[in-house]
Design a protein around this motif. Structure first.
Motif, PDB file in Angstrom:
ATOM      1  N   HIS A  14       0.861  -1.191   0.000  1.00 18.31           N
ATOM      2  CA  HIS A  14       0.000   0.000   0.000  1.00 18.31           C
ATOM      3  C   HIS A  14       0.890   1.231   0.000  1.00 18.31           C
ATOM      4  O   HIS A  14       1.980   1.229   0.574  1.00 18.31           O
ATOM      5  CB  HIS A  14      -0.917  -0.004   1.235  1.00 18.31           C
ATOM      6  N   ILE A  15       0.440   2.290  -0.658  1.00 21.91           N
ATOM      7  CA  ILE A  15       1.237   3.517  -0.767  1.00 21.91           C
ATOM      8  C   ILE A  15       1.595   4.094   0.605  1.00 21.91           C
ATOM      9  O   ILE A  15       2.624   4.738   0.780  1.00 21.91           O
ATOM     10  CB  ILE A  15       0.513   4.563  -1.670  1.00 21.91           C
ATOM     11  N   SER A  16       0.766   3.819   1.614  1.00 20.01           N
ATOM     12  CA  SER A  16       1.051   4.344   2.963  1.00 20.01           C
ATOM     13  C   SER A  16       2.305   3.713   3.564  1.00 20.01           C
ATOM     14  O   SER A  16       2.920   4.277   4.460  1.00 20.01           O
ATOM     15  CB  SER A  16      -0.150   4.125   3.886  1.00 20.01           C
ATOM     16  N   ALA A  17       2.720   2.553   3.072  1.00 18.40           N
ATOM     17  CA  ALA A  17       3.950   1.926   3.552  1.00 18.40           C
ATOM     18  C   ALA A  17       5.171   2.714   3.099  1.00 18.40           C
ATOM     19  O   ALA A  17       6.264   2.539   3.624  1.00 18.40           O
ATOM     20  CB  ALA A  17       4.028   0.484   3.079  1.00 18.40           C
ATOM     21  N   LEU A  18       5.004   3.581   2.098  1.00 20.94           N
ATOM     22  CA  LEU A  18       6.097   4.407   1.564  1.00 20.94           C
ATOM     23  C   LEU A  18       5.922   5.889   1.903  1.00 20.94           C
ATOM     24  O   LEU A  18       6.527   6.746   1.253  1.00 20.94           O
ATOM     25  CB  LEU A  18       6.165   4.232   0.038  1.00 20.94           C
ATOM     26  N   LYS A  19       5.142   6.170   2.910  1.00 22.55           N
ATOM     27  CA  LYS A  19       4.803   7.573   3.198  1.00 22.55           C
ATOM     28  C   LYS A  19       5.987   8.409   3.666  1.00 22.55           C
ATOM     29  O   LYS A  19       5.962   9.625   3.569  1.00 22.55           O
ATOM     30  CB  LYS A  19       3.670   7.649   4.225  1.00 22.55           C
ATOM     31  N   LEU A  20       7.062   7.790   4.142  1.00 23.02           N
ATOM     32  CA  LEU A  20       8.216   8.554   4.615  1.00 23.02           C
ATOM     33  C   LEU A  20       9.268   8.763   3.536  1.00 23.02           C
ATOM     34  O   LEU A  20      10.359   9.262   3.816  1.00 23.02           O
ATOM     35  CB  LEU A  20       8.853   7.859   5.829  1.00 23.02           C
ATOM     36  N   MET A  21       8.949   8.418   2.303  1.00 23.99           N
ATOM     37  CA  MET A  21       9.893   8.566   1.204  1.00 23.99           C
ATOM     38  C   MET A  21       9.794   9.972   0.616  1.00 23.99           C
ATOM     39  O   MET A  21       8.744  10.611   0.672  1.00 23.99           O
ATOM     40  CB  MET A  21       9.620   7.518   0.115  1.00 23.99           C
ATOM     41  N   ALA A  22      10.906  10.433   0.029  1.00 23.64           N
ATOM     42  CA  ALA A  22      10.964  11.777  -0.540  1.00 23.64           C
ATOM     43  C   ALA A  22      10.093  11.909  -1.791  1.00 23.64           C
ATOM     44  O   ALA A  22       9.686  13.008  -2.140  1.00 23.64           O
ATOM     45  CB  ALA A  22      12.408  12.144  -0.875  1.00 23.64           C
ATOM     46  N   ARG A  23       9.789  10.780  -2.437  1.00 20.68           N
ATOM     47  CA  ARG A  23       8.930  10.821  -3.623  1.00 20.68           C
ATOM     48  C   ARG A  23       8.134   9.532  -3.712  1.00 20.68           C
ATOM     49  O   ARG A  23       8.426   8.551  -3.024  1.00 20.68           O
ATOM     50  CB  ARG A  23       9.748  11.035  -4.901  1.00 20.68           C
ATOM     51  N   LYS A  24       7.149   9.533  -4.590  1.00 23.03           N
ATOM     52  CA  LYS A  24       6.343   8.332  -4.813  1.00 23.03           C
ATOM     53  C   LYS A  24       7.126   7.378  -5.717  1.00 23.03           C
ATOM     54  O   LYS A  24       7.968   7.810  -6.505  1.00 23.03           O
ATOM     55  CB  LYS A  24       5.011   8.690  -5.471  1.00 23.03           C
ATOM     56  N   PRO A  25       6.839   6.079  -5.634  1.00 26.21           N
ATOM     57  CA  PRO A  25       7.571   5.119  -6.490  1.00 26.21           C
ATOM     58  C   PRO A  25       7.181   5.266  -7.964  1.00 26.21           C
ATOM     59  O   PRO A  25       6.071   5.679  -8.288  1.00 26.21           O
ATOM     60  CB  PRO A  25       7.153   3.758  -5.938  1.00 26.21           C
ATOM     61  N   VAL A  26       8.136   4.929  -8.814  1.00 29.64           N
ATOM     62  CA  VAL A  26       7.895   4.922 -10.264  1.00 29.64           C
ATOM     63  C   VAL A  26       8.254   3.520 -10.783  1.00 29.64           C
ATOM     64  O   VAL A  26       8.940   2.746 -10.113  1.00 29.64           O
ATOM     65  CB  VAL A  26       8.719   6.011 -10.997  1.00 29.64           C
ATOM     66  N   VAL A  27       7.825   3.209 -11.982  1.00 27.52           N
ATOM     67  CA  VAL A  27       8.086   1.899 -12.575  1.00 27.52           C
ATOM     68  C   VAL A  27       9.598   1.706 -12.660  1.00 27.52           C
ATOM     69  O   VAL A  27      10.335   2.578 -13.103  1.00 27.52           O
ATOM     70  CB  VAL A  27       7.427   1.781 -13.970  1.00 27.52           C
ATOM     71  N   GLY A  28      10.045   0.552 -12.207  1.00 22.29           N
ATOM     72  CA  GLY A  28      11.468   0.216 -12.260  1.00 22.29           C
ATOM     73  C   GLY A  28      12.180   0.431 -10.940  1.00 22.29           C
ATOM     74  O   GLY A  28      13.337   0.055 -10.794  1.00 22.29           O
ATOM     75  N   ASP A  29      11.545   1.079  -9.953  1.00 18.44           N
ATOM     76  CA  ASP A  29      12.178   1.285  -8.650  1.00 18.44           C
ATOM     77  C   ASP A  29      12.360  -0.041  -7.934  1.00 18.44           C
ATOM     78  O   ASP A  29      11.517  -0.933  -8.007  1.00 18.44           O
ATOM     79  CB  ASP A  29      11.332   2.206  -7.753  1.00 18.44           C
TER      80      ASP A  29
END
Length: 175
Positions: A14-29
């Protein structure tokens, strides 16, 4: 999300698991995560981060600071309000004391010294004797021409001889 290991099951993130990241994930990350098996048997990613992307931990601490500042400002206002409230109660009590009508008891009355304004007649001259009393200045406060004459001649501040001929209260007592 597809794991790197061949033949592994898909992992839900879920996107909330990445909420502390500087940006949202993109394809290939590349995403690192801890996994957890849900009650339905599916695997879920928790505590995830994007490889090579900075982790921002200030969002959470900023919220804590905001909450702390809000509590601090509330407590900062509470003390002055309590002081003002206490001063108001103290002032009201003093006002009540100053404006209270005194209640005389029998003991108070027994201790009072009674001094009539006109004493009985002088036994030698058989004339009434007078003495100056505070607040008596006008003819309307006198009981006789003799009292008005005594006050006019002996007490300061009287206002009983309007024409200054030496005879007080001419229209009331001494005509």
């Amino acid at each position: 999300m597809k794991p790197d290991i061949a033949g592994s099951k898909d992992v839900f993130i879920h996107i909330s698991a990445l909420k502390l990241m500087a940006r949202k994930p993109v394809v290939g990350d590349q995403i690192s995560y801890f996994s957890e098996t849900q009650s339905d048997g599916k695997i879920k990613a928790i505590k995830a981060n994007i490889e090579g992307v900075a982790v921002i931990s200030t969002r959470k601490s900023n919220n804590n600071h905001r909450r702390h500042d809000k509590n601090k400002s509330t407590s900062g206002m509470l003390i002055p309000l309590l002081v003002i409230f206490a001063l108001g109660i103290f002032g009201f009590q003093k006002y009540k004391e100053m404006t209270a009508t005194p209640v005389l008891t029998n003991q108070d009355i027994e201790q009072m010294e009674w001094q009539p304004s006109v004493k009985s007649n002088n036994p030698i001259t058989n004339q009434p004797t007078f003495r100056c009393e505070a607040g008596k200045f006008h003819c309307s406060q006198m009981r006789s021409c003799a009292e008005a004459t005594f006050y006019n001649n002996n007490c300061p501040g009287t206002k009983m001889d309007g024409d200054r001929d030496g005879i007080p209260c001419e229209s009331q007592w001494c005509n």
